[in-house]
Motif scaffolding. Sequence first.
Motif, short mmCIF file in Angstrom:
data_model
loop_
_atom_site.label_atom_id
_atom_site.label_comp_id
_atom_site.label_asym_id
_atom_site.label_seq_id
_atom_site.Cartn_x
_atom_site.Cartn_y
_atom_site.Cartn_z
N GLU A 35 -7.31 3.60 -1.77
CA GLU A 35 -7.34 4.17 -3.31
C GLU A 35 -8.19 5.33 -3.41
OE1 GLU A 35 -8.87 1.86 -7.34
OE2 GLU A 35 -8.70 0.72 -5.64
N LYS A 36 -9.06 5.45 -2.78
CA LYS A 36 -9.69 6.71 -2.97
C LYS A 36 -9.03 7.90 -2.28
CE LYS A 36 -13.99 5.19 -4.40
NZ LYS A 36 -14.93 5.63 -5.54
N PRO A 68 -5.40 -1.85 14.32
CA PRO A 68 -4.91 -1.19 13.36
C PRO A 68 -6.16 -1.33 12.09
CG PRO A 68 -4.10 -3.41 13.40
CD PRO A 68 -4.78 -3.15 14.65
N VAL A 69 -6.13 -0.47 11.49
CA VAL A 69 -7.16 -0.43 10.13
C VAL A 69 -6.85 -1.37 9.19
CG1 VAL A 69 -8.08 1.20 8.40
CG2 VAL A 69 -7.88 2.11 10.63
N LEU A 70 -7.66 -2.25 8.69
CA LEU A 70 -7.54 -3.29 7.54
C LEU A 70 -8.17 -2.51 6.38
CD1 LEU A 70 -8.22 -6.62 9.38
CD2 LEU A 70 -5.98 -5.59 9.02
N ASP A 71 -7.10 -2.13 5.31
CA ASP A 71 -7.78 -1.51 4.24
C ASP A 71 -8.59 -2.28 3.29
OD1 ASP A 71 -7.91 1.04 2.47
OD2 ASP A 71 -6.46 -0.13 1.08
N ILE A 72 -10.01 -1.93 3.01
CA ILE A 72 -10.58 -2.47 1.96
C ILE A 72 -10.87 -1.73 0.79
CG2 ILE A 72 -11.72 -4.02 3.68
CD1 ILE A 72 -14.16 -2.15 3.70
N GLY A 73 -10.06 -0.72 0.57
CA GLY A 73 -10.28 0.30 -0.74
C GLY A 73 -10.28 1.87 -0.32
N THR A 74 -10.38 2.18 0.92
CA THR A 74 -10.24 3.38 1.13
C THR A 74 -9.11 4.35 0.85
OG1 THR A 74 -11.57 3.18 3.08
CG2 THR A 74 -10.46 5.28 2.92
N ILE A 76 0.77 -1.19 0.14
CA ILE A 76 0.03 -0.17 0.12
C ILE A 76 0.75 1.18 -0.02
CG2 ILE A 76 -2.07 -1.02 1.03
CD1 ILE A 76 -1.13 0.12 3.68
N GLY A 77 2.10 1.24 0.01
CA GLY A 77 3.03 2.12 -0.06
C GLY A 77 3.45 3.13 1.29
N ASP A 78 3.88 4.23 0.92
CA ASP A 78 3.97 5.25 2.29
C ASP A 78 2.71 5.89 2.32
OD1 ASP A 78 4.99 6.83 4.16
OD2 ASP A 78 6.08 7.91 2.99
N ILE A 79 2.04 5.59 3.66
CA ILE A 79 0.66 6.13 3.58
C ILE A 79 0.90 7.82 4.23
CG2 ILE A 79 -0.37 4.33 4.06
CD1 ILE A 79 -0.61 4.72 6.99
N GLN A 80 2.11 8.04 4.98
CA GLN A 80 2.49 9.23 5.46
C GLN A 80 2.42 10.43 4.33
OE1 GLN A 80 4.88 8.53 9.41
NE2 GLN A 80 6.15 9.41 7.81
N ARG A 81 2.69 10.22 3.17
CA ARG A 81 2.71 11.06 2.12
C ARG A 81 1.28 11.68 1.78
NH1 ARG A 81 4.15 7.74 -3.23
NH2 ARG A 81 3.87 9.71 -3.91
#
Length: 419
Positions: free
Chosen positions: A296-297, A288-294, A262-267
């Motif tokens: 990407e949005k 922790p949050v488990l990402d299901i598409g947020t 999912i890359g560097d989310i701090q950006r």
Amino acid sequence: MFSFSQQNNFFGPRCVWVNGPVIVGAGPSGLAISACLKDQGIPFVVIERSDCIASLWQKRTYDRLKLHLPKKFCQLPKVPFPEEYPEYPTKKQFVDYLENYAKKFDIKPQFNECVQSAKYDDACKLWRVKTVSTTGSIRAETEYICQMLVVATGENAEGVIPDIEGLKDFSGEVIHAKDYKSGQKYAGKKVLVVGCGNSGMEVSLDLSNYNAKPSMVVRSSVHVLPREIMGKSTFDLAMMLMKWLPLWIVDKILLIFAWFLIGDIQRYGIKRPSLGPLTLKNNHGKTPVLDIGTLEKIRSGDIAVVPGIKRFTEKTVELVNGDILDIDSVILATGYFSNVPFWLHEKEFFAENGFPKTPFPNGWKGKGGLYASGFTRRGLAGATADAVKISKDIGKEWKKELNQKKQKVPTHRRCISTF
């Protein structure tokens, strides 16, 4: 269960002796314990303030909700999920599962009864649980007397409403996430979602899917992990790795995978905590949050990430960085809290925050026949583990009472009916 009442006051308080434990709460925790007790032939009474089982799931969750973990980690004792259910069952599927579970074990809660107080009577060595009926125009009061009390109201009984300057002056709609159902009515509207946990992320995603314009407030740091890694549940993978590796190494592995997937989310304005995701969960209960598409949005700009709030005005919100946003609605995804301190008169086992003082895995049993289920901050898997331990302990005490023939039945009032 025997019922006693004042002979000359038909509508007066009713006194009920329960020949077994009283279980407060008919959610997954209460149902799981009830099923385990049924299996042992131990009588009990379940008290539920709502008019249905699992009211949190049925009435206070959004429509798109699915279980965040694979179904094998969320099933209750003795009954697995149907094989045809997907890996992550929907809200409706889970509610259907719970209703069938209650039917299978013939669990019939006392609905629409709100506990006002529960107190241990040192002189009689009994619990006194006072309730008020929450239906009808007549205020019906009942006092349940029992030797064992199971607190199964859970961690998420009430929604947290933060005290933010100017929030009461905001003219648009303000609701807690527990009252949010769907983004359908928010199409085209500017919505501020306060909170970036699993609920905040999913509500923002749902709003975006309905063509709303959500801005998500990220005030504190949070771990975001992919829900699956190489086709395997991230949670399942973590559980497997912890059998062989120290917790801190598992944390490192998860974060490496998260960076690649999912890359560097701090950006995007989302900071990661200094502690690893599993360490943070164990030490502070922060999931922790488990990402299901947020994410990407967020990358596409359909969901804006904004910093903390300074104040609200009638139609705007001012952020801590000085930016001012025009908004139509506010959704508070600000978490939940336990309501135990409001009704349980006990200070030794439960802390002021409504959680057991004794840390996991020993926070399920207090003194005087007091038990707590669903307060481990480990979701449905923790509730199931609690239910098994509590029911076994109650069964042991129950058999001891039978063998010693010391069942105590109140004799200070005349029995007028049995149930």
